[in-house]
Design a protein around this motif. Structure first.
Motif, PDB file in Angstrom:
ATOM      1  N   VAL E 145       0.883  -1.170   0.000  1.00  0.00           N
ATOM      2  CA  VAL E 145       0.000   0.000   0.000  1.00  0.00           C
ATOM      3  C   VAL E 145       0.920   1.219   0.000  1.00  0.00           C
ATOM      4  O   VAL E 145       1.781   1.350   0.876  1.00  0.00           O
ATOM      5  N   LEU E 146       0.750   2.089  -0.980  1.00  0.00           N
ATOM      6  CA  LEU E 146       1.561   3.295  -1.084  1.00  0.00           C
ATOM      7  C   LEU E 146       1.054   4.323  -0.065  1.00  0.00           C
ATOM      8  O   LEU E 146      -0.092   4.749  -0.136  1.00  0.00           O
ATOM      9  N   VAL E 147       1.906   4.684   0.902  1.00  0.00           N
ATOM     10  CA  VAL E 147       1.517   5.585   1.998  1.00  0.00           C
ATOM     11  C   VAL E 147       2.339   6.867   1.869  1.00  0.00           C
ATOM     12  O   VAL E 147       3.557   6.837   2.052  1.00  0.00           O
ATOM     13  N   VAL E 148       1.669   7.975   1.558  1.00  0.00           N
ATOM     14  CA  VAL E 148       2.380   9.186   1.173  1.00  0.00           C
ATOM     15  C   VAL E 148       2.073  10.342   2.112  1.00  0.00           C
ATOM     16  O   VAL E 148       0.912  10.707   2.312  1.00  0.00           O
ATOM     17  N   ASP E 149       3.151  10.907   2.665  1.00  0.00           N
ATOM     18  CA  ASP E 149       2.999  12.102   3.492  1.00  0.00           C
ATOM     19  C   ASP E 149       3.198  13.323   2.603  1.00  0.00           C
ATOM     20  O   ASP E 149       4.324  13.649   2.229  1.00  0.00           O
ATOM     21  N   LEU E 150       2.098  13.977   2.231  1.00  0.00           N
ATOM     22  CA  LEU E 150       2.180  15.248   1.483  1.00  0.00           C
ATOM     23  C   LEU E 150       1.594  16.360   2.347  1.00  0.00           C
ATOM     24  O   LEU E 150       1.041  17.326   1.834  1.00  0.00           O
ATOM     25  N   PHE E 151       1.721  16.200   3.652  1.00  0.00           N
ATOM     26  CA  PHE E 151       1.329  17.208   4.673  1.00  0.00           C
ATOM     27  C   PHE E 151       0.007  17.897   4.346  1.00  0.00           C
ATOM     28  O   PHE E 151      -0.166  19.101   4.578  1.00  0.00           O
ATOM     29  N   GLY E 152      -0.971  17.121   3.847  1.00  0.00           N
ATOM     30  CA  GLY E 152      -2.317  17.634   3.655  1.00  0.00           C
ATOM     31  C   GLY E 152      -2.489  18.568   2.476  1.00  0.00           C
ATOM     32  O   GLY E 152      -3.569  19.136   2.283  1.00  0.00           O
ATOM     33  N   LYS E 153      -1.464  18.711   1.668  1.00  0.00           N
ATOM     34  CA  LYS E 153      -1.480  19.677   0.558  1.00  0.00           C
ATOM     35  C   LYS E 153      -2.529  19.303  -0.490  1.00  0.00           C
ATOM     36  O   LYS E 153      -2.666  18.151  -0.848  1.00  0.00           O
ATOM     37  N   LYS E 154      -3.256  20.308  -0.974  1.00  0.00           N
ATOM     38  CA  LYS E 154      -4.269  20.081  -2.009  1.00  0.00           C
ATOM     39  C   LYS E 154      -3.719  20.548  -3.361  1.00  0.00           C
ATOM     40  O   LYS E 154      -3.296  19.753  -4.167  1.00  0.00           O
ATOM     41  N   ASP E 155      -3.679  21.860  -3.587  1.00  0.00           N
ATOM     42  CA  ASP E 155      -3.188  22.393  -4.858  1.00  0.00           C
ATOM     43  C   ASP E 155      -1.694  22.065  -4.977  1.00  0.00           C
ATOM     44  O   ASP E 155      -0.891  22.520  -4.167  1.00  0.00           O
ATOM     45  N   GLY E 156      -1.335  21.248  -5.944  1.00  0.00           N
ATOM     46  CA  GLY E 156       0.060  20.848  -6.106  1.00  0.00           C
ATOM     47  C   GLY E 156       0.451  19.635  -5.264  1.00  0.00           C
ATOM     48  O   GLY E 156       1.581  19.164  -5.345  1.00  0.00           O
ATOM     49  N   GLY E 157      -0.476  19.144  -4.452  1.00  0.00           N
ATOM     50  CA  GLY E 157      -0.166  18.006  -3.587  1.00  0.00           C
ATOM     51  C   GLY E 157      -0.755  16.703  -4.111  1.00  0.00           C
ATOM     52  O   GLY E 157      -1.130  15.835  -3.331  1.00  0.00           O
ATOM     53  N   THR E 158      -0.799  16.550  -5.424  1.00  0.00           N
ATOM     54  CA  THR E 158      -1.491  15.431  -6.078  1.00  0.00           C
ATOM     55  C   THR E 158      -0.489  14.340  -6.423  1.00  0.00           C
ATOM     56  O   THR E 158       0.201  14.407  -7.433  1.00  0.00           O
ATOM     57  N   ILE E 159      -0.459  13.302  -5.626  1.00  0.00           N
ATOM     58  CA  ILE E 159       0.553  12.255  -5.774  1.00  0.00           C
ATOM     59  C   ILE E 159       0.433  11.522  -7.108  1.00  0.00           C
ATOM     60  O   ILE E 159       1.446  11.204  -7.732  1.00  0.00           O
TER      61      ILE E 159
END
Lengths: 305, 305, 305, 305, 305, 305
Positions: E145-159
């Protein structure tokens, strides 16, 4: 500013309440505690009581509690199983002014005409005053903090404006106000010298709510406040301390104050890392030094009282 | 601090506007009111007007309004059907300083190059200045409060920094600023002596928006603000009072102030419950006493004016 | 369910509007675009127009746009300087159903009796219908998406209930609804087969607002929507595409669809790391293979049209 | 007030760390930068370094930076590609007091006993102190600002109470504190003269977290803070300036201050519209006047340094 | 849809990483765990490991875990001191589809050009691929399972968008995705049959962030996730189970399932109050009946395995 | 899943309650209504009552109410002065399934050991069951909707898990659940066929609260719910209808349904603008047509009943 009272069907409902004091079976508010119940549910209170059974934390305790901070209460209550006695998230009228006093609790619920009509009728039978915010406010005593559950309501959830705030200040001798709801006339109130904690301010009159209890258990955020709790507010938030724990909290705080004094004296010497000194000194010599300091200062403090 | 203006395609768009003053059919901004429309939509204004038709509440009214609080306005407007004239939720720059003045309104919308290009072209034809925040600010008059709809925008929604704030203060003679959006340079602005209400502060320049109206109806939260409204802000929030209701609000407030005076004098006597005195005295003797006090004090106040 | 229209002073205000169509100087709504202004501000529109000047994106474009997703629009618009054409945060009535159509815009503002009275009077002079939500709804055309700025209002911000929703569905041939505000009768509406995007649902009637513009620029969140924009909604959010960019967006999307096809075919082979293939193939052989696939498929797609 | 340290399995974990200083391969914290890595990732630092490789912005730069505002930093950093160096949304302890210093970073993560057990064992082998908040605090230097990533935690996310705050103030010579988390003892702390930025205050002890890094890159809101960044906080928010850009920011700010001076002098003359003077003067004569003023004042300022 | 990768300075940074596998002292990402550290910090893992040391919970455990619910994990972990292993507040792509697999963790931080430049240079030296989202994605294994910490970012935080989501699905054999951040192409993704948990969807490409760690401890809300944790997501939220507790959780869950079966059979009889049967039967006869039922069913279940 | 009950001091507190039924002066819960008070405060109830005085809206009314929507209730209640009977903001378990039944109310407050100890002692004297969630649940009757005030609590505010949800479904014959708080086991519950409205789901057991009332007035958001209210929930929200208004609401809804039918028939003809037909027909002929249709259909509907 005029008319900060509940309008509408609530007017004139309070007669039954007054009668109730004489004639227990009558009950105009939805929620009440009889004197017996009040005593029963606050049975651990070690102090005197008001005529209605509400615990009366002594003035001497109230004065000592002016030196408390929220952290010092936290050091005692959770360990005793009281994990829900702290609430924050308020606007604080005078952040530099501690609030200390005895909880006088008031409960409102969203208005329903069918229930109000019943309370109304009971009140009219007895000829009492309106069951509204002023009905409760008129019962305040010196040393009280008015604690009001208005379920966070803003528009129409304004417990007092500046005139009634002024009255509360006079009646409680500057005790204080906590409202899980709003106040109005913030402009006028901000010049008055009584601590107050509120969720919001709004120009509307109190409206669309009904008074359902005076000196009953109320919910302020995540706290169950009992009438007679010792209320202590600082700029961080508010602790509602059960009377039976007041002395222990204060005695513990005396030690903490001394610990703080000594810790900072040591830090001022500039020779130590924080962990050499705090929470408790590592070095046995320092530990001993601290114990002696503590004993001496405690003796001094207790001698003063 | 430099460059607090809209960059990009908006630069140099304002020529058409200036031409418009001379030549009505030209229209560079998306939204405008002609002088005739301004007069028509504010037809109940009892006062003079500016050359563009905007109501000009007299300075004497503005001075009297410095004694108003939000609650006193609330006591009049909703009963007249004006239920949407109050807005709060702002950061208040100087909570102890009232804001009073005439609404000068400005509207922005999110930028679209196709629309900006058109406004641009119209402006270039006439050789006018840029259609940006400074275009509007340059039109301010003494006694104005700058009321800006920036739809709550924070990053890029900064109507002024400290230099333009300084200019606004000079141009309006300290009138004030309301922005449903942001300011920049809070550090510099906080030392300037003009009231200001804003949603947030941010270091960015104003960007990614286009000026779409000056002195048109604008939306500030839940209020429709008309150019020329009497703006009254205290530490609680802001009331936008239609000019035709200004006098009534002020006259009513005089009575309220006297009522407050008398109420507190009575509370100071310490003989009464709050409900004996407030909202209005129960006892006929007291009622009469109050009526006489009111008449006397009103006469005094009016004699002073 | 009955009475989902604005009550109060707004009733009967629309006469002036209708007259306006014949007699341009009359203006009942606060905000309008004349036909000339509509054409001027949408000058880049490459398509036909409605009689009032609103751009009319052709039906063929609308049909092609049903294959679009928000991401494909994002791939074109910001690069052209249109950074503010996307909005999300809506409740989506039918997440599996795309919404595509021409923007028919409607603007409301918080009600003020003084302004409403003026619009009222102008309307009565001309004998027109009420300036309310139905006034605007009655003007809808097949292929329209009703785009309503109700400034996020919930209680009283309900543009339609189920009966008017049904009418909008019939009148627009299932075009769609976007409201920065609320709907009522969600229970009834949920069974109707038209896309809808709304902030909230509430049982109240539309109230305490006034209609201030029809087919004027409106603000939906952070977007300036122009009448005639191509509206494309998927389960993620809504893009408002200026007509002049519609073809480019669609042509680009055709390529993207082919790129997606090919990419997944390659992934299905299981021989490649994602970066071998995507965004574009590393290996020159694969790159060539892709170019040939793209050319072939584009030819096929264009042959179909 | 006592015991503001992490309780539980974290106690006694730090031995390995101290050993690490001598013996690099040992690593008790989850995240570390060796001296070599510290230097490598901050390679553009033009200044001296601490023994562990952390950039040491000179005291003279720190003093000059006390005149900076957030806007002046914004005028430089984004243009250099540093778009993520500003963060706001904090409670500011002393809004009138600038915070300037060198970033000393600390990272916490939610506690897991299995990971803590490992760190514990490594620490016990080496006989070091507990890996807790005091472990990091004991390493602070004069001129440091303690920058703590506690992932916004409130209850249990309290980096210091008043005693440790006092220690930090002494150790950093009043440098400052930034915590994306909480503090306790706000009442006591509010009387201490060190700048502090925090998300919330809470009476709880720090708990249920583990120290995972000291002087490693940390995330404060939307900023990646590197050890040794120049931290500048005003009442608006905080800028974290990479050392290599510090001088340029300060030189640019000198010009801005002069520009502000001149702009306001001109506004004070009352003869100009804002756009005549600001952003830059339109009139060539004025432009020349400004250039001369700028040159003269810059010379004066630089002479002082 | 094309180009869902980090643009800008990050491109081409990954060479050093690949080299790192062979040559341990090189380190391109800010945060890494060597194989030795990975094993050390997950020392309690009772299962096999991947070549890089990451715990490899066996497929048989993964299959059994498909029957788990969040509540059953809650019944075990907090009692073992693991109080921070649950996170919710996600949008769930397929609420009816359980997600079970091994955590493959990825960490991003806000972009800083100075740090990226260093990683870039190190990567170019070794000729590796870009240090971006695809760099990590290319390392996924079946069952991950890919678990990604993008610190809740929306705009520009699209893995990922739909193409990379498709790749992840293929590479992990439908394992799953958890991102404390966003995805793009929700429309396309919603038709793909892999579980996914995300904070938001947005049409933007991933941007303004830098990859700082692969298979390092990451923070997802209030959880510290270790590489190799057993991830279990249902429609309520996600549990990250340390490998050493996986069997105990599953064995306990078997008993719970039987207890549920029996409880409902009893409730179906309609003869009992809830408290007669649940949590455990009051009546000794019933208690015995339950114990026998439990023993029999447990035997059956274990026989099946 | 096991153990979804309050642990700790609350266990075994209920004896006094049961005794209370026989011996009125005893009172274990903080808040109660005696049978007399229940009848008094619901005096307008036109229907039968349960043995404890709670109004019993007849099954026939409940069946008719399944055709109601929130909007139809809104059409009646506010006009009668009941402005606070609607609440939304819930997660709805089965959006396509109406919830209709009689309110069975339960109140919790944050736990305090001193108060719990008293209730405990009273209960032990009488030998009753625990005063916890199951104590209340065991009293449910067919047709009830369980309405629980857990003051919005999430962690520890879980009124039921799947086993007790199953019991509630059986006991109420699928009546329903409203909780201003949480549920646990959402995964298991989602397969059960009973309507439920909750604020959140969480894996924790109910904890840190105390049961303070059963069938007393409770607050659900902004509504005062009385025991015996007719509860009607659709996908929009929940209406709590006083029994005395149930028939009027239903009769009015019949007319609305017919009006809807007719309106849509007319819209289907495609000859009318919305305002020709709706809210009521403009044309006298159409008006007459509608009146006849209404009369005929009402007769049909009433004949069916």
């Amino acid at each position: 500013m005029i008319r900060s009272t509940i309008c509408g069907p609530a007017i004139g409902l309070a007669a039954a309440l007054i009668a109730t004091l004489a004639a227990p079976p009558v009950r105009a508010q939805l929620n009440t505690l009889t004197k017996e119940q009040m005593i029963e549910y606050t049975a651990q209170n070690p102090f005197e009581r008001f005529p209605d059974g509400r615990p009366k934390v002594p003035d001497s305790i109230i004065e000592r509690a002016r030196g408390l901070s929220a952290e010092e209460v936290f050091g005692v209550l959770p360990a005793k199983g009281f994990r829900n006695q702290y609430e924050d998230g308020f606007q604080v009228l005078h952040p530099g002014k501690k609030m200390v006093g005895r909880a006088f609790t008031v409960q409102f619920m969203p208005a329903r005409p069918d229930v109000e009509t019943v309370m109304n009728a009971k009140s009219h039978e007895k000829g009492g005053p309106a069951l509204n915010n002023q009905y409760a406010i008129d019962m305040l005593q010196p040393g009280d903090v008015l604690v009001v559950d208005l379920f966070g309501k803003k528009d129409g959830g304004t417990i007092v404006g500046d005139n009634l705030f002024y009255y509360v200040m006079k009646a409680t001798h500057g005790g204080g106000l906590v409202v899980d709801g709003a106040i109005r006339d913030l402009e006028g109130i901000s010049e008055m010298d009584m601590p107050a904690y509120f969720r919001s301010a709004h120009p509307s009159y109190i409206a669309n709510v009904m008074l359902t209890g005076v000196n009953v258990p109320v919910r302020i955020g995540n706290v169950t406040v009992m009438p007679g709790d010792l209320v202590v507010g600082d700029r961080e938030g508010i602790y509602f301390i059960p009377p039976q724990l007041a002395r222990e909290v204060l005695d513990k705080a005396d030690e903490t104050h001394i610990h703080d004094e000594w810790t900072r004296l040591k830090f001022d010497e500039g020779k130590y890392k924080s962990s050499d000194i705090y929470g408790s000194p590592r070095d046995p010599e320092l530990k001993k030094e601290y114990q002696e300091y503590l004993a001496k200062r405690l003796a001094e403090i207790r001698a003063q009282k």
